[in-house]
Design a protein around this motif. Structure first.
Motif: not given
Lengths: 428, 268
Positions: B92, B184-185, B167, B88
């Motif tokens: 991110q 995204l989160p 990504s 993650s």
């Protein structure tokens, strides 16, 4: 003839315009979804393709740059100068045409070129070098030279965010020029540094060229271009308008100003110094009948250089106003300073400061003027704009005898009488 | 030679190799910047997975009494967090990377793919810290690693492959649609619950497991447990699925990224 370093053929770059004339920006999915039915409708309608507006920032541009040459690129805002450099730097892709580059390219576009605010000067040098494709060892070899040129040993471990804008440019230029690119692209960056450093950069660019490498130099400051470049290309509306020896092209560009507004806009200039209490907004020339003109002639009487200033605070500002006239190579010819005549200038709200000249004693050519307005009795500018105005002097009938004064390499002319008479008295 | 590119173009491995120093410098920069002007610095890297695993251990292990394939629940959950945290964090950073480096993209040239790749790589540093904590935990619980430990780098590689793939998609999309920054989160949170981080794969009914293991992280997380703890419900087919899906996402990401790369500088 030396070898070609850059070969540009039929280069074009188009942007799709959205309604407001701005290039298409990033969008949100929501917008996209809302627009979808409209899009479908538009593409189904007959003649739909004509609706899409395309703007050509560069249009069929072709020219070659020779190895070891410093080529100037000039033109008005929006003429395509920066787009051209961005394509040469491979930052953006052309839509049509092609470019052949023979050598490694070093780029210096505007000021903030690839530095990271939080990192120190030292770390940024390595980052920047790596972006140019150098290995760590190559950068280490050049490191001391870069630091030396930028004159910033003391600040090497300070985060770049605490640098002044001048230090920032010094470092950027030092890195770009020392990393030994075979082709150096420089876009309007020298405006920020101080005079001494500007001179140093120009010297360095000349040196780069003499060592057989190639420089492409974009600038609005004709003084730099004339000083540095042997050949210059003039862009206009995305096309090559002319390419040739610099002085010809520059005077053509200045000539072009005939049909253009003759008021120089200063409000949008960012490369200014001072506390901003007052700012120069515009500057223009007026002849003796107070008519706006775009050049003076040698010998013109009672002309003025006028400038509009605007306050950025409520108070009345008073101080000293000055106009500096430099020649093409930045050599200071004269300064008209109100303080020298004990004239305190009051500016209460938006005002016009006029520098009235009794007579034009300058010979034909282009001169560059700096504007200054600051505190009385001290060097503390409210606003200071370098090269605010390109002052064009055309040949004129200085001696008022119905004959133009022929062009001369000299810079000045004065009234004079040359006589000869028989000696009356006896020998001295 | 500069000219308009059309259709699909390959990635020049040789060009990437010539920029290898840049990848390292950028990744190092990402790590440096993250802890500059933070008071606790590297403690943040430790705290997050430790606290999350404690919560999982208390709620799922102690209260709900879920099975943990025979390992102590805290160890079981932390091992899951180790793998998930790597993935993650990598996604991110990679996902936001292009927009965060907008000034580089619009002012300089180098293969753009270096930006998401180096951001993804920078997550490995944090991973090393977490791995050290994992070893401490294993010492405390007196779990002796077996020969399987040597396979751990393989699973780390798989996690990085999946993260890099995701990504590449996200960061390219983010340039054109800023929505992805906000999404995204949320995506990652949902994804975490679809991954056996806090629970064991053995809890999933057999019938659904095929679908379940299409999530590449399932095989990777269980693989981590297999390599470190020795107890896991990992199967060969799960690993094959993970590898295939990760590879597929990565290659798809490469193509997608290349396809949209040429517009980055004009749009960002």
């Amino acid at each position: 003839m030396s070898e070609t370093a850059i070969k540009i053929s039929h280069l074009g770059k188009s942007y799709n315009l959205s309604h407001a004339g701005a290039p298409v920006r990033y969008k949100t999915i929501q917008e996209e979804l809302l627009r979808f039915p409209k899009k479908v409708w538009q593409t189904m309608r007959p003649g739909a393709n004509l609706q899409r507006e395309t703007f050509w920032a560069l249009d069929d541009v072709s020219f070659d740059v020779n190895e070891g040459e410093v080529l100037g690129v000039i033109g008005r805002n929006g003429a395509g100068k920066s787009t051209l450099l961005k394509i040469l730097a491979r930052i953006t892709e052309p839509t049509t045409g092609r470019v052949e580059l023979f050598g490694r390219v070093g780029v210096l576009l505007e000021v903030a070129t690839g530095f990271h605010w939080e990192l120190s000067g030292r770390e940024n040098i390595f980052l920047r070098g790596a972006i140019l494709g150098m290995t760590r060892r190559e950068i280490e070899k050049k490191f001391d030279e870069i630091v030396d040129f930028a004159e910033m040993e003391k600040f090497l471990d300070t985060p770049v965010k605490r640098y002044s804008s001048g230090m920032y440019v010094r470092l950027a230029f030092a890195v770009a020029a020392h990393l030994e690119p075979e082709i150096l692209l420089v876009d309007e960056v020298l405006a920020v540094g101080d005079l001494k450093f500007q001179q140093k950069c120009i010297g360095k660019m000349g040196e780069v060229a003499r060592s057989g490498r190639t420089v492409l130099f974009v600038s609005h400051q004709m003084a730099f271009v004339e000083n540095l470049c042997t050949r210059t290309v003039l862009l206009d509306g995305g096309r090559v308008k002319a390419l040739g020896p610099t002085h010809e092209i520059v005077s053509m560009y200045m000539q072009q100003a005939h049909d253009e507004p003759v008021v120089f806009d200063l409000a949008s200039r960012k490369d200014r110094q001072g506390n901003g209490l007052f700012r120069f907004e515009r500057v223009w020339l007026e002849d003796q009948d107070n008519k706006v003109v775009n050049h003076f002639k040698v010998g013109d009487r009672s002309v003025s250089i006028k400038t509009a200033v605007a306050p950025h605070s409520a108070e009345t500002v008073e101080g000293t106003a000055a106009l500096v006239i430099n020649d093409v190579s930045g050599y200071r010819l004269m300064t008209l300073r109100s303080e020298d005549k004990d004239d305190l200038i009051h500016a209460d709200g938006p005002s016009e400061i006029s520098f009235k000249l009794d007579r034009i004693h300058l010979m034909p050519g282009t001169y560059y003027c700096n504007l200054y307005f600051g505190r009385w009795g001290g060097n503390e500018p409210y606003d200071f704009v370098e090269n605010a105005l390109a002052l064009r002097i055309e040949p004129g009938d200085f001696h008022e005898i119905g004959k133009m004064l022929p062009p001369q390499p000299e810079k000045f002319i004065v009234n004079f009488d040359i006589t000869c008479q028989p000696s009356e008295s006896a020998q001295p | 030679m500069i000219q308009p590119t059309k259709g699909l173009t390959g990635i020049s491995i040789r060009e990437l190799w010539s920029f290898r120093d840049l990848i390292i410098i950028l990744a190092g920069r990402d790590v440096k910047l993250r802890y500059k002007q933070t008071a606790l610095g590297v403690v943040w890297v430790i705290m997050q997975p430790v606290i999350a695993s404690l919560i999982f251990a208390v709620i799922f292990g102690l209260f709900a009494k879920l099975p943990s394939d025979g390992s102590p629940y805290l160890l079981f959950a932390f091992c899951g967090m180790l793998a998930w945290g790597l993935f993650s964090a990598a996604v991110q950073r990679g996902g936001a990377s292009l927009v965060e480096n907008a000034s580089l993209v619009s002012k300089t040239y180098f293969p753009r793919i270096i930006i998401p790749l180096s951001s993804t790589l920078s997550a490995l540093i944090d991973f090393c810290v977490s791995l050290a904590i994992m070893i401490v935990f294993m010492l405390v619980y007196q779990v002796t690693p077996t020969w399987r430990l040597v396979t751990l780098p393989l699973f780390v590689f798989l996690a990085m492959l999946a993260a890099a793939g995701a990504s590449l998609w996200l960061t390219a999309l983010n340039v054109y649609y800023r929505d992805f920054m906000y999404a995204l989160p949320f995506i990652l949170q949902v994804w975490m619950y679809a991954t056996p981080v806090a629970y064991a794969t053995s809890m999933i009914p057999e019938a659904y497991r095929v679908w379940f293991s299409l999530n590449p992280m399932v095989g990777i997380v269980e693989g981590f447990r297999w390599a470190l703890l020795g107890e896991s419900s990992v199967t060969v087919s799960m690993l094959v699925a993970s590898t295939l899906v990760s590879g597929f996402v990565f290659i798809g990401g490469l193509i997608f990224f290349r396809r949209f790369e040429r517009g980055f500088a004009d749009t960002i």
